[in-house]
Scaffold this active site. Structure first.
Site, PDB file in Angstrom:
ATOM      1  N   HIS A  41      -7.348   0.061  -4.244  1.00 33.60           N
ATOM      2  CA  HIS A  41      -7.431   1.491  -4.583  1.00 33.60           C
ATOM      3  C   HIS A  41      -8.596   2.174  -3.862  1.00 33.60           C
ATOM      4  O   HIS A  41      -9.185   3.114  -4.368  1.00 33.60           O
ATOM      5  CB  HIS A  41      -7.505   1.694  -6.105  1.00 33.60           C
ATOM      6  N   ASP A  43      -8.077   2.628  -0.306  1.00 32.13           N
ATOM      7  CA  ASP A  43      -7.542   3.183   0.958  1.00 32.13           C
ATOM      8  C   ASP A  43      -7.386   4.695   0.897  1.00 32.13           C
ATOM      9  O   ASP A  43      -7.768   5.413   1.820  1.00 32.13           O
ATOM     10  CB  ASP A  43      -6.258   2.463   1.423  1.00 32.13           C
ATOM     11  N   GLY A 130       4.643  -6.710  -5.483  1.00 31.98           N
ATOM     12  CA  GLY A 130       3.473  -6.063  -4.893  1.00 31.98           C
ATOM     13  C   GLY A 130       3.015  -6.719  -3.605  1.00 31.98           C
ATOM     14  O   GLY A 130       1.827  -6.702  -3.269  1.00 31.98           O
ATOM     15  N   LEU A 131       3.955  -7.306  -2.854  1.00 25.25           N
ATOM     16  CA  LEU A 131       3.581  -7.903  -1.571  1.00 25.25           C
ATOM     17  C   LEU A 131       4.090  -7.050  -0.403  1.00 25.25           C
ATOM     18  O   LEU A 131       4.245  -7.525   0.720  1.00 25.25           O
ATOM     19  CB  LEU A 131       4.092  -9.344  -1.482  1.00 25.25           C
ATOM     20  N   ASP A 178      -0.943  -0.933   3.418  1.00 30.30           N
ATOM     21  CA  ASP A 178       0.186  -1.861   3.535  1.00 30.30           C
ATOM     22  C   ASP A 178       0.860  -1.757   4.904  1.00 30.30           C
ATOM     23  O   ASP A 178       1.133  -2.765   5.559  1.00 30.30           O
ATOM     24  CB  ASP A 178       1.222  -1.580   2.428  1.00 30.30           C
TER      25      ASP A 178
END
Ligand code: GLA
Length: 392
Positions: A41, A43, A130-131, A178
């Protein structure tokens, strides 16, 4: 999350493509999922993140379509969806096609016209844990289409396109982490990214004695979507009160001095972000010198802060992280924390390689005993970012 350890490459996807469409793919491209080692949290607050790309990839095969329409197939066994070219850059059905539509639209805005293509997508990035299976999809599609249409799109632009697709076509107000690591990852390396200017550094993450263990809590709380946007808003408000452009420019002293004006919630959100940026720096220094104990300390601090100050963990994930201190092989774990957006999903732990499977199994057993939940673990290594596997 599902787990498919099936190998996917040009050799596995091409025969399926031919079976579906009756001709060979001209381009096959791949892009990986990621696990974030630390920097959660941060980025969207212009801060630092330190993820690594996985060896699990989304693989996309394309060729010009002889039908004059797009024909897209979302995964093996799925239907082939026909989409008229003039509708391909608008939101539509099925839901997953919005990831592709978004890329087509964003490339279009850069003057790259995506003509009708046949496309087959296959992926072994676990979904729903969450990958970043969606970042892998966006960046893989972008890489495949850019190659197919001879467009020179930099890795940075692929990441920005992927993020814009999330914002505009999927309504997820995510940061850049990501997509960036999916586009830039490198085998054997973690990536430290400064989200303020997108400068990055690859840090070797290839000590054979240390493994990255990912364990799924197997829970996903539905409040997650709104809560993510709410955290972003709280951080923006905190930055405004602190009179800085973003929380990147704040430090702990400022946050403490402004505690009353911030109010409890914004104070804790800001304290997390500022502290987490410091922890990323500490972690980067620690892994560069293979000081795994120090890396573990940063990870533990990160989890406590995400749980207590940022409030994005959940009881099951907290249980998994505390089991890392109480299972019989706990001394083989350097540190553990939740990874990704939170409210469920996975934890990541740094573990002595010689004991990694023992630790994984003990955690599965202890988690089942504590919660009744059956789950899975993955031992991951840092893989390569987006690349064209075959074709132009
Ligand atoms: C999700 C978002 C990222 C990042 C993380 C939290 O994965 O997609 O941009 O904000 O949550 O660190």
């Amino acid at each position: 999350m599902d787990l498919e350890q099936r190998e996917i490459n040009v050799g596995t996807i091409s025969p399926y493509f031919e079976q579906y469409f009756g001709h060979k793919p001209t381009v096959v491209a791949a892009s990986p999922g990621r696990v974030n080692l630390i920097g959660e949290h941060t980025d969207y607050n212009n801060g630092f993140v330190l993820p690594m790309a996985l060896e699990n990839n989304c693989v996309v095969a394309v060729a010009p379509s002889p039908t004059g329409k797009h024909r897209w197939c979302g995964s093996l066994g799925d239907t082939i969806y026909e989409i008229p070219v003039e509708e391909a850059s608008e939101k539509g059905e099925p839901f997953w096609s919005n990831y592709v539509r978004g890329v087509v639209a964003l490339l279009g805005r850069r003057g790259i016209e995506v003509g009708p293509v046949d496309m087959l997508i296959d992926s072994n990035v676990p979904r729903g844990g969450g990958l970043s299976s969606s970042a892998a999809l966006e960046v893989a599609v972008c890489t495949a289409l850019a190659a197919q249409f001879d467009a020179d799109i930099s890795s940075k632009d692929k990441a920005l396109i992927g993020q814009a697709v999330e914002h505009e076509f999927v309504n997820v107000p995510c940061g850049i982490m990501d997509q960036f690591v999916s586009a830039h990852g490198k085998k054997g390396h973690a990536l430290m990214l400064d989200c303020a200017d997108l400068e990055y550094k690859l840090i070797p993450m290839d000590d054979p004695e240390v493994s990255v263990l990912v364990l799924d809590s197997a829970v996903k709380h539905s409040l997650a979507d709104g809560a993510y946007g709410q955290r972003r808003k709280q951080c923006e408000e905190a930055a405004r009160i602190l009179n800085v452009p973003s929380l990147r420019e704040a430090d702990l002293q400022m946050v403490e001095a402004t505690k009353a004006e911030l109010g409890d919630v914004r104070y804790r959100r800001a304290r997390h972000v500022v502290g987490e940026n410091n922890r990323v720096q500490a972690f980067a220094g620690a892994i560069a010198t293979r000081n795994w104990d120090a890396a573990g300390v940063a990870m533990r601090g990160s989890h406590a802060s995400l749980r207590d100050d940022y409030e994005v963990s959940c009881p099951e994930v907290d249980t998994l992280v505390s089991l890392c201190d109480s299972i019989p092989s706990a001394s083989s774990i350097y540190g553990a924390r939740m990874t990704g957006g939170g409210f469920g999903g996975c934890i990541v732990a740094l573990v002595k390689t010689k004991d990694v499977d023992k630790v994984g199994q003990e955690l599965l057993d202890a988690y089942r005993a504590a919660t009744g939940i059956e789950t899975i673990y993955l031992v991951t290594r840092a893989g390569d970012g987006a690349r064209v596997l075959s074709g132009k």
